[in-house]
Design a protein around this motif. Structure first.
Motif, PDB file in Angstrom:
ATOM      1  N   ILE A 145      21.142 -42.871  -8.561  1.00 56.24           N
ATOM      2  CA  ILE A 145      22.193 -42.503  -7.605  1.00 56.24           C
ATOM      3  C   ILE A 145      23.239 -41.602  -8.261  1.00 56.24           C
ATOM      4  CG2 ILE A 145      24.139 -43.434  -6.280  1.00 56.24           C
ATOM      5  CD1 ILE A 145      22.328 -45.824  -5.608  1.00 56.24           C
ATOM      6  N   ASN A 146      23.660 -41.944  -9.471  1.00 57.99           N
ATOM      7  CA  ASN A 146      24.663 -41.123 -10.139  1.00 57.99           C
ATOM      8  C   ASN A 146      24.111 -39.746 -10.503  1.00 57.99           C
ATOM      9  OD1 ASN A 146      27.125 -42.586 -10.210  1.00 57.99           O
ATOM     10  ND2 ASN A 146      26.154 -44.015 -11.606  1.00 57.99           N
TER      11      ASN A 146
ATOM     12  N   LEU B 222      17.458 -42.650 -18.759  1.00 58.49           N
ATOM     13  CA  LEU B 222      17.725 -41.213 -18.789  1.00 58.49           C
ATOM     14  C   LEU B 222      16.761 -40.465 -17.868  1.00 58.49           C
ATOM     15  CD1 LEU B 222      19.339 -38.882 -20.081  1.00 58.49           C
ATOM     16  CD2 LEU B 222      17.582 -38.805 -21.836  1.00 58.49           C
ATOM     17  N   LEU B 223      15.512 -40.868 -17.875  1.00 58.02           N
ATOM     18  CA  LEU B 223      14.525 -40.259 -16.987  1.00 58.02           C
ATOM     19  C   LEU B 223      14.896 -40.493 -15.524  1.00 58.02           C
ATOM     20  CD1 LEU B 223      11.774 -38.807 -16.717  1.00 58.02           C
ATOM     21  CD2 LEU B 223      10.735 -41.072 -16.699  1.00 58.02           C
ATOM     22  N   SER B 224      15.378 -41.680 -15.215  1.00 59.38           N
ATOM     23  CA  SER B 224      15.794 -41.998 -13.853  1.00 59.38           C
ATOM     24  C   SER B 224      16.960 -41.118 -13.417  1.00 59.38           C
ATOM     25  CB  SER B 224      16.178 -43.478 -13.777  1.00 59.38           C
ATOM     26  OG  SER B 224      16.644 -43.813 -12.505  1.00 59.38           O
ATOM     27  N   SER B 225      17.925 -40.919 -14.293  1.00 56.09           N
ATOM     28  CA  SER B 225      19.063 -40.062 -13.974  1.00 56.09           C
ATOM     29  C   SER B 225      18.633 -38.600 -13.820  1.00 56.09           C
ATOM     30  CB  SER B 225      20.114 -40.191 -15.076  1.00 56.09           C
ATOM     31  OG  SER B 225      21.191 -39.348 -14.838  1.00 56.09           O
ATOM     32  N   THR B 226      17.701 -38.163 -14.645  1.00 50.80           N
ATOM     33  CA  THR B 226      17.205 -36.793 -14.553  1.00 50.80           C
ATOM     34  C   THR B 226      16.487 -36.561 -13.233  1.00 50.80           C
ATOM     35  OG1 THR B 226      16.937 -36.775 -16.952  1.00 50.80           O
ATOM     36  CG2 THR B 226      15.801 -35.057 -15.713  1.00 50.80           C
TER      37      THR B 226
ATOM     38  N   GLY C  67      19.054 -36.218 -10.567  1.00 53.99           N
ATOM     39  CA  GLY C  67      19.659 -34.893 -10.576  1.00 53.99           C
ATOM     40  C   GLY C  67      18.767 -33.851  -9.930  1.00 53.99           C
ATOM     41  N   MET C  68      17.452 -33.961 -10.152  1.00 57.72           N
ATOM     42  CA  MET C  68      16.509 -33.024  -9.532  1.00 57.72           C
ATOM     43  C   MET C  68      16.495 -33.177  -8.016  1.00 57.72           C
ATOM     44  SD  MET C  68      13.169 -33.036 -11.871  1.00 57.72           S
ATOM     45  CE  MET C  68      13.276 -33.292 -13.602  1.00 57.72           C
ATOM     46  N   PHE C  69      16.511 -34.423  -7.548  1.00 56.37           N
ATOM     47  CA  PHE C  69      16.548 -34.646  -6.102  1.00 56.37           C
ATOM     48  C   PHE C  69      17.882 -34.185  -5.522  1.00 56.37           C
ATOM     49  CE2 PHE C  69      13.288 -38.227  -6.509  1.00 56.37           C
ATOM     50  CZ  PHE C  69      12.268 -37.406  -6.082  1.00 56.37           C
ATOM     51  N   GLY C  70      18.972 -34.406  -6.253  1.00 53.43           N
ATOM     52  CA  GLY C  70      20.294 -34.028  -5.763  1.00 53.43           C
ATOM     53  C   GLY C  70      20.465 -32.540  -5.597  1.00 53.43           C
TER      54      GLY C  70
END
Length: 120
Positions: free
Chosen positions: A53-54, A104-108, A111-114
């Motif tokens: 989410i972040n 970190l992979l989850s956040s990346t 970011g790609m979806f965002g």
């Protein structure tokens, strides 16, 4: 400066969400409503969702390169978690570094979806 403000805002959002989650999970644990194994699984899933989410929120506010925004957000949250783990427990192990790489992979990915969902 705008990028730093976005990162700090998302870090604040992450901290508030983490504190609320910890209060809820501590209450369940205190009354023995959930066993330890289940709590660790729920914690892993919840932290992955928070990182996703972040990363999504920062990627949505970015102009380009959503993956980079996700990595920056993920690294800042991981540094915060590392700092807190060193204060409250001990030095991280190899197992925790693998755990942080998954976060970190989850956040990346967030970011790609965002970056793809932002309004043009």
């Amino acid at each position: 400066m705008k990028k730093i403000n976005n990162i700090l805002f998302n870090l604040g959002y992450f901290l508030v969400s983490l504190i609320i989650y910890l209060i809820i999970i501590t209450t369940f644990s205190y009354f023995n409503l959930i066993n330890y194994k289940t709590i660790s699984i729920i914690s892993f899933i919840t932290l992955n969702i928070l990182f996703l989410i972040n990363g999504f929120k920062l990627g949505k506010r970015s102009d380009k390169k959503g993956y980079l925004s996700g990595i920056i957000m993920g690294l800042s949250m991981i540094l915060l978690l590392l700092f807190l783990s060193i204060i409250f427990r001990s030095l991280p192990s190899i197992k925790s570094f693998i755990y942080f790489l998954v976060l970190l992979l989850s956040s990346t990915i967030g970011g790609m979806f965002g970056i793809n969902k932002r309004k043009s």
